[in-house]
Design a protein around this motif. Structure first.
Motif, mmCIF file in Angstrom:
data_model
loop_
_atom_site.group_PDB
_atom_site.id
_atom_site.type_symbol
_atom_site.label_atom_id
_atom_site.label_comp_id
_atom_site.label_asym_id
_atom_site.label_seq_id
_atom_site.Cartn_x
_atom_site.Cartn_y
_atom_site.Cartn_z
ATOM 1 N N PHE A 15 50.809 19.478 -22.722
ATOM 2 C CA PHE A 15 51.350 19.106 -21.560
ATOM 3 C C PHE A 15 50.941 17.938 -20.845
ATOM 4 O O PHE A 15 51.335 17.223 -20.094
ATOM 5 C CB PHE A 15 51.370 20.171 -20.377
ATOM 6 N N TRP A 16 49.649 17.679 -21.138
ATOM 7 C CA TRP A 16 48.614 16.589 -20.660
ATOM 8 C C TRP A 16 48.743 15.230 -21.290
ATOM 9 O O TRP A 16 48.416 14.141 -20.828
ATOM 10 C CB TRP A 16 47.315 17.051 -20.718
ATOM 11 N N TRP A 20 53.398 7.608 -23.313
ATOM 12 C CA TRP A 20 53.455 6.713 -24.334
ATOM 13 C C TRP A 20 52.725 6.902 -25.602
ATOM 14 O O TRP A 20 52.451 6.142 -26.440
ATOM 15 C CB TRP A 20 52.711 5.219 -23.818
ATOM 16 N N ALA A 21 51.983 8.342 -25.617
ATOM 17 C CA ALA A 21 51.565 8.922 -26.820
ATOM 18 C C ALA A 21 52.443 9.776 -27.673
ATOM 19 O O ALA A 21 53.633 10.315 -26.760
ATOM 20 C CB ALA A 21 50.328 9.518 -26.649
ATOM 21 N N GLU A 22 52.429 9.840 -28.927
ATOM 22 C CA GLU A 22 53.652 10.632 -29.510
ATOM 23 C C GLU A 22 52.897 11.785 -30.187
ATOM 24 O O GLU A 22 51.938 11.842 -30.657
ATOM 25 C CB GLU A 22 54.113 9.429 -30.693
ATOM 26 N N ALA A 35 48.783 3.884 -30.296
ATOM 27 C CA ALA A 35 48.081 2.569 -30.673
ATOM 28 C C ALA A 35 46.440 2.394 -29.886
ATOM 29 O O ALA A 35 45.947 1.783 -30.126
ATOM 30 C CB ALA A 35 48.702 1.485 -30.253
ATOM 31 N N GLN A 36 46.428 3.347 -28.654
ATOM 32 C CA GLN A 36 45.179 3.195 -28.070
ATOM 33 C C GLN A 36 44.239 4.141 -28.758
ATOM 34 O O GLN A 36 44.134 4.934 -29.340
ATOM 35 C CB GLN A 36 45.204 3.979 -26.712
ATOM 36 N N ALA A 40 41.061 11.533 -28.545
ATOM 37 C CA ALA A 40 42.089 12.613 -27.864
ATOM 38 C C ALA A 40 43.347 12.204 -27.968
ATOM 39 O O ALA A 40 44.367 13.332 -27.977
ATOM 40 C CB ALA A 40 41.720 12.616 -26.421
ATOM 41 N N LEU A 41 43.990 11.236 -28.167
ATOM 42 C CA LEU A 41 45.340 10.605 -28.158
ATOM 43 C C LEU A 41 45.796 10.631 -29.875
ATOM 44 O O LEU A 41 46.922 9.989 -30.288
ATOM 45 C CB LEU A 41 45.509 9.432 -27.614
ATOM 46 N N ASN A 42 44.778 10.694 -30.945
ATOM 47 C CA ASN A 42 45.010 10.654 -32.343
ATOM 48 C C ASN A 42 44.117 11.689 -33.274
ATOM 49 O O ASN A 42 43.089 11.657 -33.742
ATOM 50 C CB ASN A 42 44.188 9.150 -32.881
ATOM 51 N N GLN A 43 44.758 12.881 -32.860
ATOM 52 C CA GLN A 43 44.086 13.978 -33.371
ATOM 53 C C GLN A 43 45.217 15.010 -33.936
ATOM 54 O O GLN A 43 46.038 14.871 -33.662
ATOM 55 C CB GLN A 43 43.386 14.629 -32.437
ATOM 56 N N VAL A 44 44.679 15.913 -34.975
ATOM 57 C CA VAL A 44 45.288 16.777 -35.834
ATOM 58 C C VAL A 44 44.666 18.120 -35.218
ATOM 59 O O VAL A 44 43.575 18.278 -35.012
ATOM 60 C CB VAL A 44 45.132 16.810 -37.239
#
Length: 264
Positions: A15-16, A20-22, A35-36, A40-44
């Motif tokens: 929810f957080w 603009w993140a997928e 792309a940032q 935290a915005l690129n994790q499995v």
């Protein structure tokens, strides 16, 4: 569901995540990408390979999705596969810290803060800036300017009706100096309150500020309908602290990371 399953499922509720993140979500794989360059915005967050033959393609997919950014695999108990470590090493990820699930019932009375410690919820610009600054000092991060946009976004999230994110700051009651801070995300459907970001400025440790933060967050979790509060406590640092506070230990989470400058 047992405690480990509930804790892992709380990770899946994104929810957080900023718009603009997928989020890529399939039964066998859940990950975020952006792309940032922020892990935290690129994790499995979930791996469910029915058999070992699926794993190479899943790892290759994340490899491509996270090129050029810091990447992290968060492997809770049910996402750990015996063939996964070799594949992660081959693609440049390295094992990081071990964390243990520590959890406690919100019905259990928590140890209160010391009389000279005052814990306040973050509800305005001053307390939010204190919270962020304490976190920077507690974890040795650079002191960066906080944008007005970030302040507005976070305060809107913290103060909205039925808020899911809650932050607290512990102050020296006599001087008003901020000493420690910590966050709580609540998942009423799972009955879980997830503790995160708890830290104390080194000069103020062993004064009961962290204990007061835990008590305040447990109380808030109970108010919003969570009967369980849990944390992934890092081995050797927060894990013994949570044990001393009476949190029971359950499963282990493994993390693997890869830097953004990794070259295949």
């Amino acid at each position: 569901m047992d405690v480990d399953a509930r804790m892992e499922q709380s990770l899946w509720d994104l929810f957080w995540l900023p718009p603009w993140a997928e989020q890529v979500d399939r039964p066998e794989l859940l990950y975020t990408r952006s792309a940032q360059d922020q892990h935290a915005l690129n994790q499995v967050l979930r791996v469910r390979a029915g058999d070992s033959a699926m794993l190479p393609s899943l790892v290759a997919e994340v490899d491509q999705a996270h090129r050029g950014v810091t990447s992290r695999w968060i492997l809770a108990r049910d996402s750990q596969h015996p063939d996964l470590p070799a594949l992660l090493l081959r693609h440049g990820w390295k094992p990081e810290h071990r964390h243990h699930v520590r959890a406690a019932s919100t019905e259990r009375p928590a140890a209160a803060a010391e009389p000279d410690v005052r814990v306040l919820p973050v509800e305005d610009t001053r307390t939010l800036l204190d919270c962020i600054r304490v976190s920077q000092l507690a974890f040795g991060r650079k002191n960066r300017r906080v944008s007005e946009e970030r302040i507005a976004d976070e305060l809107a999230q913290l103060t909205r009706p039925r808020a899911r994110v809650h932050r607290f700051v512990a102050y020296d009651a006599s001087t008003g100096t901020p000493m420690a801070s910590g966050g709580l995300n609540t998942f009423p459907d799972l009955g879980v309150g997830f503790l995160w970001g708890g830290g104390t400025i080194p000069a103020y440790r062993r004064r009961g500020a962290y204990r007061g933060l835990v008590a305040a967050r447990m109380a808030r979790a109970a108010v919003v309908g969570c009967e369980l509060v849990g944390v992934y406590a890092r081995e050797g640092t927060s894990d013994p602290i949570m044990a001393a506070l009476g949190f029971s230990r359950f499963g282990t989470m493994l993390t693997w990371t890869r830097s953004g400058d990794h070259c295949p």
